[in-house]
Design an enzyme around this catalytic site. Structure first.
Site, PDB file in Angstrom:
ATOM      1  N   SER A 182      -3.152  -7.465   6.756  1.00  0.00           N
ATOM      2  CA  SER A 182      -2.045  -6.185   6.759  1.00  0.00           C
ATOM      3  C   SER A 182      -1.016  -6.374   5.684  1.00  0.00           C
ATOM      4  O   SER A 182      -1.325  -6.095   4.668  1.00  0.00           O
ATOM      5  CB  SER A 182      -1.332  -6.289   8.202  1.00  0.00           C
ATOM      6  OG  SER A 182      -0.563  -5.272   8.544  1.00  0.00           O
ATOM      7  N   ASP A 228       1.321   0.350   4.333  1.00  0.00           N
ATOM      8  CA  ASP A 228       1.081  -0.964   4.173  1.00  0.00           C
ATOM      9  C   ASP A 228      -0.302  -1.542   3.500  1.00  0.00           C
ATOM     10  O   ASP A 228      -1.137  -0.617   3.235  1.00  0.00           O
ATOM     11  CB  ASP A 228       1.574  -1.862   5.335  1.00  0.00           C
ATOM     12  CG  ASP A 228       0.190  -1.473   6.481  1.00  0.00           C
ATOM     13  OD1 ASP A 228      -0.171  -0.379   6.436  1.00  0.00           O
ATOM     14  OD2 ASP A 228       0.381  -2.405   7.620  1.00  0.00           O
ATOM     15  N   ASP A 245      -3.103  -2.691   4.876  1.00  0.00           N
ATOM     16  CA  ASP A 245      -4.350  -2.228   5.454  1.00  0.00           C
ATOM     17  C   ASP A 245      -4.276  -0.770   6.011  1.00  0.00           C
ATOM     18  O   ASP A 245      -5.272  -0.097   6.760  1.00  0.00           O
ATOM     19  CB  ASP A 245      -4.770  -3.032   6.548  1.00  0.00           C
ATOM     20  CG  ASP A 245      -3.710  -2.988   7.921  1.00  0.00           C
ATOM     21  OD1 ASP A 245      -2.757  -2.862   7.741  1.00  0.00           O
ATOM     22  OD2 ASP A 245      -4.294  -3.297   8.930  1.00  0.00           O
ATOM     23  N   ASP A 262      -2.422   1.045   8.221  1.00  0.00           N
ATOM     24  CA  ASP A 262      -2.322   1.728   9.474  1.00  0.00           C
ATOM     25  C   ASP A 262      -0.619   2.035   9.872  1.00  0.00           C
ATOM     26  O   ASP A 262      -0.391   2.287  11.062  1.00  0.00           O
ATOM     27  CB  ASP A 262      -2.870   0.645  10.707  1.00  0.00           C
ATOM     28  CG  ASP A 262      -1.979  -0.737  10.680  1.00  0.00           C
ATOM     29  OD1 ASP A 262      -1.305  -1.078   9.521  1.00  0.00           O
ATOM     30  OD2 ASP A 262      -2.537  -1.401  11.643  1.00  0.00           O
TER      31      ASP A 262
END
Length: 473
Positions: free
Chosen positions: A104, A247, A249, A251
């Site tokens: 992440s 960010d 990743d 999401d």
């Protein structure tokens, strides 16, 4: 022969996922064991997986996939994919579970594994993750001849289906032609955005869309003001209507308005909620308890039902399902939609913000300005606090008279200000969020509280024999 986790490996199991330094202690060997434990916990079935662009992700993904392999498992490999698109794939392809190899917003040297079950329901500390952790202890080490590059075929392509899903929620053709800067920061954000925004009216300026696990342009955490600065400058240089950064990743998304001003996640929730309520009068709107009072105020004013929940995307997704809420948002930049299976999505908020600007006939800075003139917030602060219970006691003693909520850490409400102080679910720190309702007060109260946290740390250091205490209340 079973192989118990060593302390470093056990420490990778966090509140929402498995995450830490890679390739050690998060090694391919451990990824294989997690894959095997996850398949066992699900009872086999159709399992999907994807990964981000981090340098250690290919090896971890190969090992995780090898761990999944069993006669009763059918593997769906989507290759590199944003996390929210993977959760869409779990629902769209009717899978029994899914995983993303990603850390992440963590630094480049970290990696992790996020897991969901059917319908993209999160696997976390209160739903399955401790069971998977125990199963990992029972799994033997991987075979010595783990394939370096197994024959898996081309990754499954869901870009067209994902775009069609977004078009089913927002009519692209009805949107005005705005100028928007999209900053992927060499993370996953550009992979689906390029497909989706090619079909949306307007000009979308792609910044650092090429995935690169070194993250050479900026850090992966969009809440760090240093990582927002390049986007802020670009928005002003381009005369854009607004900008967005994701960010690592993808999401989560964070907005910057046409004047370069940062719009916190709770303000974004407050801006988007009224339009969602207009589409479904009376719908619950979910938000985390750190959020500005702007959120429940705007939700109530629009005729919706405000519902506060524990901090953390997994907790809010659960609250979304419990309430059958149409929309929800978190201060961190996670936004949740019933249409997305109560999961997070980081492209829908952009489309809905364009819709909001269209319907209001105002700029984003004007819309956000209405909130900024009434709710004065400061950036979230993080501090290492050795004894959280002592800190809670000291703070409550120092600020008597407030309404106290201990659902998640300590929240105190006063007539002219409020704050939340809570242990992080992902890092060994305490997080402080605070707002006030007159100019200048937020900064003063923040400084007072940070000074109290330092005093609490000094007291703990001076009393090494102090008996450890559990989390306050």
């Amino acid at each position: 022969m079973a192989q118990e986790l060593n302390p470093a490996e056990a420490g990778l199991f966090k509140a929402y996922d498995i995450r830490g330094a890679a390739p050690e202690p998060l090694s391919p060997s451990l990824a294989w064991r997690v894959g095997r434990a996850f398949a066992t916990w699900l009872g086999g079935g159709r399992i999907g997986m994807a990964r981000d662009a981090r340098l250690t992700s290919p090896a971890l993904a190969r090992a995780f996939r090898a761990g999944l392999e069993a006669p009763n498992v059918e593997i769906f490999d989507y290759g590199m994919l944003p996390t929210d698109a993977m959760w869409f794939a779990v629902r769209h392809d009717r899978l029994d579970g899914g995983a993303v190899i990603t850390a992440s917003h963590n630094p480049p040297g970290d990696n992790g594994i996020k897991l969901v079950e059917r319908d993209a329901a999160p696997v976390f500390q209160e739903n399955g993750l401790p069971d998977i952790r125990r199963l990992v202890d029972e799994v033997p080490g991987p075979p010595a001849d783990l394939p370096e590059d197994p024959e898996t075929g081309p990754p499954r392509d869901i870009a067209g289906d994902y775009r069609a899903f977004l078009e089913s929620v927002v009519d692209f053709r009805s949107l005005p032609a705005l100028r928007v800067v999209l900053d992927a920061g060499h993370g996953m954000g550009g992979l689906m955005a390029a497909e989706v925004f090619s079909a949306v009216p307007g000009e979308f300026l792609a910044v650092q869309f090429r995935p690169d696990g070194h993250f050479p342009s900026r850090g992966a955490n969009p809440l760090d003001p240093r990582n927002r600065e390049p986007l802020r400058r670009r928005v002003l240089e381009e005369g854009a209507d607004f900008g967005v950064l994701w960010d690592g990743d993808a999401d989560r998304c964070v907005f910057v308005d046409d004047q370069g001003g940062h719009i916190p996640g709770d303000f974004t929730t407050a801006l988007l909620a009224p339009a969602e309520i207009a589409k479904e009068p009376g719908t619950p709107i979910v938000f985390d308890l750190r959020s500005s009072r702007a959120v429940p105020d705007e939700v109530t004013r629009a005729g919706g039902r405000p519902r506060a929940g524990r901090v953390g995307h997994a907790y809010l997704k659960r609250r979304m399902r419990q309430e059958d809420a149409r929309f929800g948002g978190e201060l961190s930049g996670h936004f949740f939609f019933r249409a997305a299976g109560y999961a997070d999505n980081a492209l829908l908020p952009i489309l809905l913000m364009i819709e909001r600007i269209r319907d209001s006939g105002r700029s984003l800075s004007e819309l956000a300005g209405d909130l900024r003139r009434r709710y004065f917030t400061v950036d979230e602060e993080s501090r290492v606090v050795p004894d959280p219970a002592a800190a809670f006691d000291l703070v409550r003693e120092s600020f008597p008279g407030g309404r106290v909520d201990t659902l998640d850490g300590l929240t105190m409400d006063f007539p002219d200000w409020r704050f939340t102080l809570r242990p992080s679910n992902t890092e060994p720190v305490m997080r402080l969020t605070l707002e006030a309702y007159r100019e200048g007060l937020a900064e003063d109260r923040r400084d007072e509280l940070l000074a109290l946290l330092e005093r609490a740390g000094e007291r703990t250091a001076a009393s090494p024999r102090r008996r450890p205490r559990a989390r306050a209340e």
